[in-house]
Design an enzyme around this catalytic site. Sequence first.
Site, PDB file in Angstrom:
ATOM      1  N   ASP A  28      -4.605   3.818  -1.869  1.00  0.00           N
ATOM      2  CA  ASP A  28      -5.675   4.240  -0.966  1.00  0.00           C
ATOM      3  C   ASP A  28      -6.142   5.648  -1.298  1.00  0.00           C
ATOM      4  O   ASP A  28      -5.367   6.600  -1.190  1.00  0.00           O
ATOM      5  CB  ASP A  28      -5.170   4.204   0.482  1.00  0.00           C
ATOM      6  CG  ASP A  28      -4.981   2.775   0.967  1.00  0.00           C
ATOM      7  OD1 ASP A  28      -5.956   2.009   0.918  1.00  0.00           O
ATOM      8  OD2 ASP A  28      -3.853   2.432   1.373  1.00  0.00           O
ATOM      9  N   ASP A  34      -6.672  -5.910   4.857  1.00  0.00           N
ATOM     10  CA  ASP A  34      -6.048  -4.587   4.759  1.00  0.00           C
ATOM     11  C   ASP A  34      -6.045  -3.908   6.124  1.00  0.00           C
ATOM     12  O   ASP A  34      -7.097  -3.623   6.680  1.00  0.00           O
ATOM     13  CB  ASP A  34      -6.851  -3.754   3.745  1.00  0.00           C
ATOM     14  CG  ASP A  34      -6.225  -2.399   3.465  1.00  0.00           C
ATOM     15  OD1 ASP A  34      -5.116  -2.132   3.949  1.00  0.00           O
ATOM     16  OD2 ASP A  34      -6.867  -1.616   2.741  1.00  0.00           O
ATOM     17  N   GLY A  35      -4.836  -3.681   6.642  1.00  0.00           N
ATOM     18  CA  GLY A  35      -4.699  -2.934   7.902  1.00  0.00           C
ATOM     19  C   GLY A  35      -3.945  -3.732   8.954  1.00  0.00           C
ATOM     20  O   GLY A  35      -4.365  -4.822   9.335  1.00  0.00           O
ATOM     21  N   GLY A  36      -2.792  -3.223   9.352  1.00  0.00           N
ATOM     22  CA  GLY A  36      -2.031  -3.879  10.414  1.00  0.00           C
ATOM     23  C   GLY A  36      -1.437  -5.217  10.004  1.00  0.00           C
ATOM     24  O   GLY A  36      -1.136  -6.055  10.865  1.00  0.00           O
ATOM     25  N   GLY A  83       1.110  -1.705   4.200  1.00  0.00           N
ATOM     26  CA  GLY A  83       1.758  -0.411   3.978  1.00  0.00           C
ATOM     27  C   GLY A  83       3.010  -0.280   4.815  1.00  0.00           C
ATOM     28  O   GLY A  83       4.140  -0.452   4.335  1.00  0.00           O
ATOM     29  N   SER A  84       2.819  -0.012   6.111  1.00  0.00           N
ATOM     30  CA  SER A  84       3.966   0.207   7.005  1.00  0.00           C
ATOM     31  C   SER A  84       4.922  -0.977   7.005  1.00  0.00           C
ATOM     32  O   SER A  84       6.146  -0.785   7.026  1.00  0.00           O
ATOM     33  CB  SER A  84       3.492   0.431   8.440  1.00  0.00           C
ATOM     34  OG  SER A  84       2.370   1.257   8.463  1.00  0.00           O
ATOM     35  N   SER A 112       0.843  -1.186   0.000  1.00  0.00           N
ATOM     36  CA  SER A 112       0.000   0.000   0.000  1.00  0.00           C
ATOM     37  C   SER A 112       0.881   1.241   0.000  1.00  0.00           C
ATOM     38  O   SER A 112       1.590   1.510   0.976  1.00  0.00           O
ATOM     39  CB  SER A 112      -0.897  -0.006   1.245  1.00  0.00           C
ATOM     40  OG  SER A 112      -1.422   1.282   1.438  1.00  0.00           O
ATOM     41  N   HIS A 122      -8.352   1.363  -3.835  1.00  0.00           N
ATOM     42  CA  HIS A 122      -9.280   1.226  -2.714  1.00  0.00           C
ATOM     43  C   HIS A 122      -9.919   2.592  -2.460  1.00  0.00           C
ATOM     44  O   HIS A 122      -9.266   3.497  -1.963  1.00  0.00           O
ATOM     45  CB  HIS A 122      -8.460   0.728  -1.502  1.00  0.00           C
ATOM     46  CG  HIS A 122      -9.242   0.608  -0.237  1.00  0.00           C
ATOM     47  ND1 HIS A 122      -8.631   0.401   0.984  1.00  0.00           N
ATOM     48  CD2 HIS A 122     -10.572   0.655   0.028  1.00  0.00           C
ATOM     49  CE1 HIS A 122      -9.555   0.324   1.925  1.00  0.00           C
ATOM     50  NE2 HIS A 122     -10.736   0.491   1.375  1.00  0.00           N
ATOM     51  N   GLY A 151      -8.690   4.780   7.020  1.00  0.00           N
ATOM     52  CA  GLY A 151      -8.380   6.208   7.158  1.00  0.00           C
ATOM     53  C   GLY A 151      -6.903   6.479   7.377  1.00  0.00           C
ATOM     54  O   GLY A 151      -6.406   7.514   6.964  1.00  0.00           O
ATOM     55  N   PHE A 152      -6.229   5.552   8.003  1.00  0.00           N
ATOM     56  CA  PHE A 152      -4.819   5.793   8.330  1.00  0.00           C
ATOM     57  C   PHE A 152      -4.012   4.510   8.228  1.00  0.00           C
ATOM     58  O   PHE A 152      -4.536   3.434   8.489  1.00  0.00           O
ATOM     59  CB  PHE A 152      -4.692   6.341   9.760  1.00  0.00           C
ATOM     60  CG  PHE A 152      -5.478   7.595   9.974  1.00  0.00           C
ATOM     61  CD1 PHE A 152      -4.954   8.837   9.619  1.00  0.00           C
ATOM     62  CD2 PHE A 152      -6.764   7.535  10.487  1.00  0.00           C
ATOM     63  CE1 PHE A 152      -5.694   9.998   9.783  1.00  0.00           C
ATOM     64  CE2 PHE A 152      -7.521   8.699  10.656  1.00  0.00           C
ATOM     65  CZ  PHE A 152      -6.981   9.935  10.305  1.00  0.00           C
ATOM     66  N   GLY A 153      -2.743   4.687   7.867  1.00  0.00           N
ATOM     67  CA  GLY A 153      -1.821   3.558   7.924  1.00  0.00           C
ATOM     68  C   GLY A 153      -1.291   3.414   9.341  1.00  0.00           C
ATOM     69  O   GLY A 153      -1.539   4.264  10.208  1.00  0.00           O
ATOM     70  N   GLY A 154      -0.593   2.331   9.569  1.00  0.00           N
ATOM     71  CA  GLY A 154       0.114   2.165  10.838  1.00  0.00           C
ATOM     72  C   GLY A 154      -0.743   1.848  12.046  1.00  0.00           C
ATOM     73  O   GLY A 154      -0.298   2.019  13.175  1.00  0.00           O
ATOM     74  N   MET A 169     -11.960   4.953  -0.502  1.00  0.00           N
ATOM     75  CA  MET A 169     -12.577   5.268   0.792  1.00  0.00           C
ATOM     76  C   MET A 169     -13.202   6.641   0.639  1.00  0.00           C
ATOM     77  O   MET A 169     -12.750   7.631   1.244  1.00  0.00           O
ATOM     78  CB  MET A 169     -11.501   5.245   1.890  1.00  0.00           C
ATOM     79  CG  MET A 169     -11.085   3.831   2.234  1.00  0.00           C
ATOM     80  SD  MET A 169      -9.511   3.791   3.108  1.00  0.00           S
ATOM     81  CE  MET A 169      -8.404   3.808   1.719  1.00  0.00           C
ATOM     82  N   MET A 186     -11.396  -5.185   5.965  1.00  0.00           N
ATOM     83  CA  MET A 186     -10.619  -4.185   6.692  1.00  0.00           C
ATOM     84  C   MET A 186     -10.313  -4.731   8.078  1.00  0.00           C
ATOM     85  O   MET A 186     -11.231  -5.048   8.844  1.00  0.00           O
ATOM     86  CB  MET A 186     -11.401  -2.873   6.821  1.00  0.00           C
ATOM     87  CG  MET A 186     -11.661  -2.133   5.510  1.00  0.00           C
ATOM     88  SD  MET A 186     -10.186  -1.818   4.528  1.00  0.00           S
ATOM     89  CE  MET A 186      -9.174  -0.861   5.671  1.00  0.00           C
ATOM     90  N   MET A 196      -8.699   8.612  -0.279  1.00  0.00           N
ATOM     91  CA  MET A 196      -9.500   9.069   0.870  1.00  0.00           C
ATOM     92  C   MET A 196      -9.982  10.491   0.625  1.00  0.00           C
ATOM     93  O   MET A 196      -9.215  11.325   0.134  1.00  0.00           O
ATOM     94  CB  MET A 196      -8.636   9.055   2.126  1.00  0.00           C
ATOM     95  CG  MET A 196      -7.993   7.721   2.418  1.00  0.00           C
ATOM     96  SD  MET A 196      -6.942   7.841   3.861  1.00  0.00           S
ATOM     97  CE  MET A 196      -6.342   6.163   3.976  1.00  0.00           C
ATOM     98  N   HIS A 245      -1.341  -1.429  -4.191  1.00  0.00           N
ATOM     99  CA  HIS A 245      -2.585  -0.978  -3.553  1.00  0.00           C
ATOM    100  C   HIS A 245      -2.533   0.540  -3.366  1.00  0.00           C
ATOM    101  O   HIS A 245      -1.569   1.075  -2.822  1.00  0.00           O
ATOM    102  CB  HIS A 245      -2.717  -1.692  -2.208  1.00  0.00           C
ATOM    103  CG  HIS A 245      -3.976  -1.415  -1.457  1.00  0.00           C
ATOM    104  ND1 HIS A 245      -5.141  -2.142  -1.636  1.00  0.00           N
ATOM    105  CD2 HIS A 245      -4.263  -0.498  -0.496  1.00  0.00           C
ATOM    106  CE1 HIS A 245      -6.073  -1.693  -0.819  1.00  0.00           C
ATOM    107  NE2 HIS A 245      -5.572  -0.684  -0.111  1.00  0.00           N
TER     108      HIS A 245
HETATM  109  C1  DX5 Z   1      -6.183   2.058   5.703  1.00  0.00           C
HETATM  110  C2  DX5 Z   1      -5.776   1.680   4.304  1.00  0.00           C
HETATM  111  C3  DX5 Z   1      -4.658   0.706   4.220  1.00  0.00           C
HETATM  112  C4  DX5 Z   1      -3.381   1.204   4.835  1.00  0.00           C
HETATM  113  C5  DX5 Z   1      -2.753   0.038   5.528  1.00  0.00           C
HETATM  114  O1  DX5 Z   1      -7.255   2.924   5.616  1.00  0.00           O
HETATM  115  O2  DX5 Z   1      -6.881   1.100   3.614  1.00  0.00           O
HETATM  116  O3  DX5 Z   1      -4.452   0.224   2.910  1.00  0.00           O
HETATM  117  O4  DX5 Z   1      -2.460   1.731   3.932  1.00  0.00           O
HETATM  118  O5  DX5 Z   1      -1.645   0.473   6.223  1.00  0.00           O
HETATM  119  P1  DX5 Z   1      -0.876  -0.437   7.237  1.00  0.00           P
HETATM  120  O6  DX5 Z   1      -0.412  -1.655   6.491  1.00  0.00           O
HETATM  121  O7  DX5 Z   1       0.233   0.441   7.695  1.00  0.00           O
HETATM  122  O8  DX5 Z   1      -1.853  -0.803   8.329  1.00  0.00           O
HETATM  123 ZN    ZN Z   2      -6.452   0.156   1.618  1.00  0.00          ZN
END
Ligand code: DX5
Ligand code: ZN
Length: 223
Positions: A37, A177-179, A199-200, A10, A68, A144-147, A70, A139, A39, A35
Amino acid sequence: MSKWIRIAPSILAADFTEIGLAVRKAEAAGADLIHIDVMDGQFVPNISIGPSVVKAIRQVTTLPLDVHLMIDRPERYLTDFVRAGADWVSVHPEATTHLHRTLCRIKELGAKAGVALNPATGENVLQYLLPELDLILVMTVNPGFGGQKFITGMLPKIRRLRSWLDENRSEVWLSVDGGINVETTTEVVAAGADMLVAGSAIFRYPLGIAQAIADLRDAAERE
Ligand code: DX5
Ligand code: ZN
């Protein structure tokens, strides 16, 4: 032989001053899709990027772009994103009144159609939509946010979706997707996911992007 688990880095977590470089590195390291994102500051509190950035990324990779959305009322922007180069487009059921119509429109435009489920959204919303679906994006954080931290309570949802898809002999991809990182990969793959968005854990991995993808792949295959 174990199932091939697709890895979709991501770019939200990439260094935005060097997105092209990050995407190229991810491709060279064996990523399966990129991927992206999107927003809008309405559906989710954050604002990220739009079609022009998708178009720029399209120029630096041949990998499929997994977009994706959002955003509220995503039906307004489907043409723009597919024209910009999206190969896969996922929308949230909470954001579009006529989900079936939206999925049909994505496919008419020539892209693959996905539905992203917020943590609080049940899988039942998909019950009558299987023929229109190519991808389900579970999800595992609130979008909304990475990490953010992986929500363990999503594992039963992944298991139920895997059983449902298998019962229907469906080839729909089941993404998370997420964490997602080396630890949570083992759990989600055991639950039945066959695609990982991270992502992270890829772009901020201390050992670099290539090692991150190799380590995620290892963790997925260990399962
Ligand atoms: C969150 C996004 C994810 C995000 C995941 O809203 O949809 O795609 O980038 O980030 P990580 O892998 O850092 O949780
Ligand atoms: Zn995503």
